[in-house]
Design an enzyme around this catalytic site. Sequence first.
Site, short mmCIF file in Angstrom:
data_model
loop_
_atom_site.label_atom_id
_atom_site.label_comp_id
_atom_site.label_asym_id
_atom_site.label_seq_id
_atom_site.Cartn_x
_atom_site.Cartn_y
_atom_site.Cartn_z
CG ASP A 9 -1.69 1.23 1.43
OD1 ASP A 9 -2.31 1.66 0.45
OD2 ASP A 9 -1.69 1.79 2.54
CG LEU A 10 1.67 5.71 -1.82
CD1 LEU A 10 3.12 5.44 -2.19
CD2 LEU A 10 1.00 6.58 -2.89
CG ASP A 11 -1.69 7.58 0.58
OD1 ASP A 11 -0.78 8.37 0.31
OD2 ASP A 11 -2.67 7.41 -0.17
CB THR A 17 0.75 10.64 2.13
OG1 THR A 17 0.72 9.23 2.00
CG2 THR A 17 1.84 11.22 1.27
CE LYS A 45 -4.43 6.27 9.29
NZ LYS A 45 -3.58 5.77 10.39
NE ARG A 49 -8.96 12.50 -4.49
CZ ARG A 49 -8.45 12.81 -5.67
NH1 ARG A 49 -9.01 13.74 -6.42
NH2 ARG A 49 -7.37 12.19 -6.12
CB SER A 114 -2.04 2.92 -3.68
OG SER A 114 -2.57 4.14 -3.22
CB ALA A 115 -7.42 3.59 -2.38
CG ASN A 118 -3.10 12.55 -5.78
OD1 ASN A 118 -3.16 13.23 -6.80
ND2 ASN A 118 -3.99 12.63 -4.81
CE LYS A 145 -5.88 -0.80 -0.95
NZ LYS A 145 -4.71 -0.09 -0.39
CD GLU A 169 -3.63 -1.64 2.98
OE1 GLU A 169 -3.70 -0.79 3.89
OE2 GLU A 169 -3.95 -1.40 1.82
CG ASP A 170 -1.79 2.62 6.49
OD1 ASP A 170 -2.18 2.22 5.37
OD2 ASP A 170 -1.98 3.77 6.91
C1 BG6 Z 1 -5.62 5.87 0.24
C2 BG6 Z 1 -5.62 6.69 1.53
O1 BG6 Z 1 -4.35 5.32 0.06
O2 BG6 Z 1 -5.94 6.69 -0.87
C3 BG6 Z 1 -6.94 7.41 1.69
O3 BG6 Z 1 -5.42 5.82 2.63
C4 BG6 Z 1 -7.22 8.25 0.43
O4 BG6 Z 1 -6.88 8.22 2.83
C5 BG6 Z 1 -7.20 7.36 -0.78
O5 BG6 Z 1 -8.47 8.88 0.53
C6 BG6 Z 1 -7.43 8.13 -2.08
O6 BG6 Z 1 -6.33 8.98 -2.28
P1 BG6 Z 1 -6.28 10.18 -3.31
O7 BG6 Z 1 -4.83 10.58 -3.32
O8 BG6 Z 1 -6.73 9.62 -4.63
O9 BG6 Z 1 -7.20 11.22 -2.81
MG MG Z 2 -2.67 3.21 3.59
#
Ligand code: BG6
Ligand code: MG
Length: 218
Positions: A9-11, A17, A45, A49, A114-115, A118, A145, A169-170
């Site tokens: 996972d990323l964030d 982030t 999390k 968005r 990742s969701a 960005n 997810k 994953e977090d």
């Molecule tokens: C997930 C984050 O990785 O991405 C969420 O944990 C976030 O908090 C989601 O809303 C969507 O991210 P983004 O960058 O497309 O707004």
């Molecule tokens: Mg995450």
Amino acid sequence: MNTKAFIFDLDGVIVDTAKYHYLAWQKIANELNIEFTHEHNELLKGVSRVRSLDIILELGKVTASQEDKDRWLVQKNEEYLSYLVDMNESEILPGVFPILKFLKENNQPIALGSASKNARPILEKTGLLPYFDAIVDGNDVTNAKPDPEVFLIAAKLLNITPENSIVFEDSVAGVQAANIGNMTSIGIGEANTLHEAKYIFNDFTTIDTHFIEELIKE
Ligand code: BG6
Ligand code: MG
């Protein structure tokens, strides 16, 4: 040597982030007079968005037109991106880079799951793009997810079965997605939040390469 798919996972896993997402949502919540705490933030999390905004509006029992929602979604992302302008490799979470390096040296395929929409610019800014053999992000999936879609696509792109895939994953939703997808889930964060994960670590500094070697062998 065995080959396993290592899906990150990323964030909140690779980069810190999660705090920026929180700050950006908090600004919207404040403007709408909605109380939005750290505990509430756990619910967001791993969540897309669009769904995140719906959760915040539900918390405040606010109903809004699609036009308003679209405006807030743009505003949230602009605020979030303002935190990323100066992002560089210093924002990679401690212990992540040595594990990525170890996996590369041992020819283990690596993917992002990742969701976030960005994800690519973040990997570019932190210099991590070359470490990833596949990138699956919020632009590639229709089911969020805890649906395992994002991880299943990632494993497929790496040509590895779900059973031989390992997910870091977090988020609760992300751990559930890995479990539903029959993958090995590794929670990064607090044990009482991520108790559904097969293994839990506070952060990557507490994961040693011996543990990774054992995962590869399993
Ligand atoms: C997930 C984050 O990785 O991405 C969420 O944990 C976030 O908090 C989601 O809303 C969507 O991210 P983004 O960058 O497309 O707004
Ligand atoms: Mg995450």
